[in-house]
Scaffold this motif. Structure first.
Motif, PDB file in Angstrom:
ATOM      1  N   LYS A   1       5.844   0.904   4.426  1.00 23.81           N
ATOM      2  CA  LYS A   1       5.254   2.107   4.140  1.00 23.81           C
ATOM      3  C   LYS A   1       4.020   2.006   3.505  1.00 23.81           C
ATOM      4  O   LYS A   1       3.952   1.886   2.448  1.00 23.81           O
TER       5      LYS A   1
ATOM      6  N   GLY B   1       2.792   3.329   0.308  1.00 23.12           N
ATOM      7  CA  GLY B   1       3.740   4.269   0.152  1.00 23.12           C
ATOM      8  C   GLY B   1       4.022   4.560  -1.472  1.00 23.12           C
ATOM      9  O   GLY B   1       4.624   5.708  -1.809  1.00 23.12           O
TER      10      GLY B   1
ATOM     11  N   ASN C   1       3.315   5.527   7.100  1.00 23.97           N
ATOM     12  CA  ASN C   1       4.490   5.520   7.775  1.00 23.97           C
ATOM     13  C   ASN C   1       4.065   4.466   8.901  1.00 23.97           C
ATOM     14  O   ASN C   1       2.982   4.465   9.659  1.00 23.97           O
TER      15      ASN C   1
END
Length: 279
Positions: free
Chosen positions: A201, A204, A173
């Protein structure tokens, strides 16, 4: 703020300027399509435009991820954009030897965020004499950029842009501290806000980077409100099927409407500052 030339464009704090293009060169056809369309859109809106795409993405999450066509083929394609469309071009470099080669084609060099403390890379970029857009690392504060600036200045180059792209906030993040833009402007150089990498992200999606493009417009508005001088956006005709950074890139068919809104914010901020100064 120091002014400078990037190709045929003058970077000026009173002119809304856009750096945009696909994250990585996927094909010559795609690059020419996006660059041509972006030139038309920015021409219609009356804003200076610098085309950006990378010949290599050396910091991909996965070793098997697409990186680009490589330096020689990539620069050939970027030269075509520059020659045929009359648009200034910028690209990333990752290793010192690439600076001199890229400088033969591009109008500005870009230092990736992860590499902004690499002295040899900064020195090599500075020594080309080209403007250097330096992305602030995800792990640095705005004030830490002073040491980065000094490395470039002491290598004989004061054509510097500083780029905010968010800071690491826990795992996978990023968060944007808008005061970083204010702090970096105190150095006297233009500050760019990277609106698309700021919604990444990192890692992510396990083997690729995730992101949330619905926040791009909101963060860009906020950045302009606190004084960002330029905007950087990665744009793609079909982000969901892009080879790199798809989740955070703006759709080509949506960029015009977004830019119209952002220009209004930019103009409102500068009109307010003009009124304040006159009083």
């Amino acid at each position: 703020m120091k002014t400078m030339k990037v190709g045929n464009i003058t970077i000026d704090s009173n002119i809304f300027t856009l750096i945009a293009g696909p994250c990585v060169i996927e094909s010559e056809t795609q690059v020419m399509e996006v660059a041509s369309r972006m030139k038309d859109i920015t021409g219609l809106l009356g804003i200076p435009f610098i085309f950006k795409s990378s010949f290599d993405k050396a910091n991909r999450t996965s070793v098997s991820a697409f990186r680009g066509p490589g330096i020689h083929e990539g620069l050939r394609i970027l030269k075509r954009v520059k020659d045929e469309l009359g648009v200034p071009v910028v690209t990333d470099i990752h290793e010192p030897y690439q600076a001199r080669i890229a400088a033969e084609v591009v109008d500005m060099l870009q230092i990736p965020a992860f590499l902004c403390r690499q002295t040899d890379l900064l020195t090599a970029a500075a020594e080309t004499g080209l403007p250097v857009n330096i992305k602030k690392a995800q792990f640095l504060s705005a004030k830490d950029m002073k040491n980065v600036i000094t490395k470039v200045e002491e290598s004989g180059n004061e054509h510097i842009l500083l780029c905010e792209r968010g800071n690491t906030f826990g795992y996978n993040n990023l968060v944007v501290d808008m005061t970083s833009i204010i702090e970096m402007k105190k150095f006297g150089y233009p500050v760019v806000f990277d609106a698309t990498h700021s919604v990444q992200k990192p890692g992510g999606n396990l083997t690729s980077t995730g992101g949330n493009r619905e926040y791009v417009e909101h963060l860009a508005k906020a950045a302009l409100a606190v004084g960002a001088d330029l905007l950087f956006m990665e744009v793609h005709e079909d982000p969901d099927n892009a080879m790199s950074d798809g989740p955070n890139m703006v759709r080509l068919d949506e960029i015009e409407v977004m830019l119209k809104k952002l220009i209004k914010v930019y103009k409102a901020v500068h009109d307010f500052e003009s009124i304040s100064c006159s009083n």
